[in-house]
Design a protein around this motif. Structure first.
Motif, PDB file in Angstrom:
ATOM      1  N   TRP A 304       0.827  -1.201   0.000  1.00 41.78           N
ATOM      2  CA  TRP A 304       0.000   0.000   0.000  1.00 41.78           C
ATOM      3  C   TRP A 304       0.864   1.255   0.000  1.00 41.78           C
ATOM      4  CZ3 TRP A 304      -4.421  -0.850  -1.782  1.00 41.78           C
ATOM      5  CH2 TRP A 304      -5.142  -2.001  -1.460  1.00 41.78           C
ATOM      6  N   PHE A 305       1.958   1.224   0.771  1.00 41.29           N
ATOM      7  CA  PHE A 305       2.821   2.409   0.805  1.00 41.29           C
ATOM      8  C   PHE A 305       3.377   2.700  -0.578  1.00 41.29           C
ATOM      9  CE2 PHE A 305       6.844   4.586   1.049  1.00 41.29           C
ATOM     10  CZ  PHE A 305       6.586   5.620   1.933  1.00 41.29           C
ATOM     11  N   PHE A 306       3.934   1.695  -1.249  1.00 45.25           N
ATOM     12  CA  PHE A 306       4.570   1.941  -2.540  1.00 45.25           C
ATOM     13  C   PHE A 306       3.528   2.174  -3.638  1.00 45.25           C
ATOM     14  CE2 PHE A 306       8.250   0.183  -0.370  1.00 45.25           C
ATOM     15  CZ  PHE A 306       9.239   1.042  -0.813  1.00 45.25           C
ATOM     16  N   LEU A 307       2.310   1.691  -3.470  1.00 41.67           N
ATOM     17  CA  LEU A 307       1.252   2.024  -4.411  1.00 41.67           C
ATOM     18  C   LEU A 307       0.903   3.512  -4.319  1.00 41.67           C
ATOM     19  CD1 LEU A 307      -0.789   0.938  -6.497  1.00 41.67           C
ATOM     20  CD2 LEU A 307      -2.389   0.611  -4.601  1.00 41.67           C
ATOM     21  N   LYS A 308       0.766   4.023  -3.091  1.00 39.32           N
ATOM     22  CA  LYS A 308       0.499   5.451  -2.910  1.00 39.32           C
ATOM     23  C   LYS A 308       1.679   6.292  -3.394  1.00 39.32           C
ATOM     24  CE  LYS A 308      -2.198   4.343   1.214  1.00 39.32           C
ATOM     25  NZ  LYS A 308      -2.241   4.428   2.691  1.00 39.32           N
ATOM     26  N   LEU A 309       2.897   5.835  -3.107  1.00 39.67           N
ATOM     27  CA  LEU A 309       4.094   6.552  -3.572  1.00 39.67           C
ATOM     28  C   LEU A 309       4.122   6.609  -5.092  1.00 39.67           C
ATOM     29  CD1 LEU A 309       6.860   7.838  -2.746  1.00 39.67           C
ATOM     30  CD2 LEU A 309       7.849   5.569  -3.023  1.00 39.67           C
ATOM     31  N   SER A 310       3.805   5.496  -5.740  1.00 34.38           N
ATOM     32  CA  SER A 310       3.798   5.453  -7.208  1.00 34.38           C
ATOM     33  C   SER A 310       2.749   6.402  -7.779  1.00 34.38           C
ATOM     34  CB  SER A 310       3.531   4.025  -7.693  1.00 34.38           C
ATOM     35  OG  SER A 310       4.520   3.132  -7.215  1.00 34.38           O
TER      36      SER A 310
END
Length: 396
Positions: A304-310
């Motif tokens: 979820w963190f890297f999805l939001k970052l992306s």
């Protein structure tokens, strides 16, 4: 595998790597643990840097109806390798009268500050590389040294164009660092802590299982997120705020006299800074590693963190591909006459939301405070009357 096992798989891998040191002195275990954390952060973000250097050009090509990299490797995926080899073997040209020590240290310092800022962001449950109580304070303290590195690059190059570009960059970065920090204050006030982990924990939970308790769902949080994101664009020297590197005006700004791997280091530091600002925005306003709905909590938190970052990185690229560069006076006026007053307003709005019980009444009162100040500034700063109608005297 169970969701809990996948969620903590990297933590278990670190424990496995440290297992041979059982019985060793604590200081040795701490040093090895820190080296593992540093290696993990560098590995992940160097890979992300290589990937986004290709994806950005491909996305911009798609937006502007042209080709992106498509010659080096399948679909142009080996373009970062070609770029890296080119920068490594390219001649390092240093001006004859340059301060060689300062000229060399400037790209090292700007890259080091960006990497240090990445160390205090929680990338998942129990996945903060260096969890410290004053993590937010550390982030901004380290990030503020970027201005020093930019000044060193301009001064050490012994070039008027470089110095002019450095001064413009510093003025721009200092102006927007104030709203960047002030938009963080409401979150710190509401949570009562400077720890990124505590801020993420405060955004846990859901209403009716579908509405997350992220700060961006509040009026003050949504407005603060927008101002924070704009300030992050300026701090990263990204379009439409890349005035210090305006090719049509002052060549490449403070990087004019840099070539080869030193220039690549500046380029990498710009992207690392973009990762750090976006990661902090996710932590402060978008719930960090929390999932958007309760039913999806079985998916690993770092996903979820890297999805939001992306998603935020995509918006950076989208803005670059669509908006023209702004003028220096427009950028500075926007910072001091609009961003700064709105940032102070958000502190008041967050306090109103808190003391009204954080319910519907607080939501509405907070929105009213923001709306009143926004419309007042809009009227006071109306610049349409300053511009005469544009006429094309020689148009057919």
């Amino acid at each position: 595998m169970s969701g809990a096992f996948l969620d903590q798989i990297f933590l278990r891998a670190k424990e496995w790597l440290l297992s041979p040191l059982a019985g060793a002195p604590d200081w040795l275990i701490q040093i090895v643990s820190s080296l593992i954390n540093i290696s993990g952060v560098l590995g992940v973000f160097l890979t992300l840097f290589a990937a986004i250097s290709v994806l950005e050009r491909k996305i911009l090509g798609r937006m502007q109806n042209r080709y992106g990299p498509n010659r080096v490797g399948p679909f142009g995926l080996f373009q970062p390798v070609a770029d890296g080899i080119k920068m490594l073997i390219k001649e390092d040209v240093v001006p004859a009268r340059a301060d060689k020590v300062v000229h060399f240290l400037a790209p090292v310092l700007v890259a080091a500050t960006a990497i240090l800022a990445l160390g205090v962001i929680p990338y998942g449950r129990n996945m903060t590389p260096f969890a410290i109580d004053g993590g937010i304070l550390f982030f901004f303290a380290v990030g503020s040294t970027t201005e020093l590195a930019v000044f060193m690059a301009g001064w050490g190059s012994n070039n008027k164009f470089s110095m002019l570009g450095a001064m413009r960059a510093i003025a721009q970065m200092v102006s927007y660092e104030l709203p960047l920090i002030l938009t963080t204050l409401p979150v710190v006030m509401i949570v009562g802590a400077l720890s990124p982990d505590a801020i993420v924990a405060a955004q846990g939970g859901y209403s009716f299982g579908v509405l997350p308790h992220w700060f961006v769902t509040t009026p003050w949080g949504a407005a603060a997120f927008i101002l924070f994101f704009i300030s992050g664009l300026v701090e990263s020297n990204r379009t439409p705020f890349d005035v210090p590197e305006g090719e049509s005006e002052i060549v490449a700004g403070h990087m004019t006299e840099y070539s080869g791997f030193k220039y690549a280091t500046f380029f990498m530091a710009e992207y690392f800074g973009m990762f750090a600002i976006s990661g902090l925005a996710v932590t402060l306003f978008l719930g960090g590693w929390h999932s958007p709905i309760a039913a999806l909590n079985f998916i690993p938190s770092y996903f979820w963190f890297f999805l939001k970052l992306s998603a935020l990185l995509f918006v950076y690229i989208w803005v670059r591909g669509t908006l023209p560069r702004t003028r220096v006076d427009q950028i500075m006026n926007f910072a001091w006459k609009f961003m700064l007053p709105m940032a102070f307003t958000l502190i008041v709005a967050a306090a109103v939301w808190h003391y009204q019980g954080r319910g519907l009444a607080g939501w509405l009162w907070s929105l009213a405070v923001i709306a009143i100040v926004y419309f007042a500034l809009s009227r006071l700063l109306d610049t349409r009357k300053k511009f005469a109608p544009r006429t094309y005297r020689f148009a057919e």
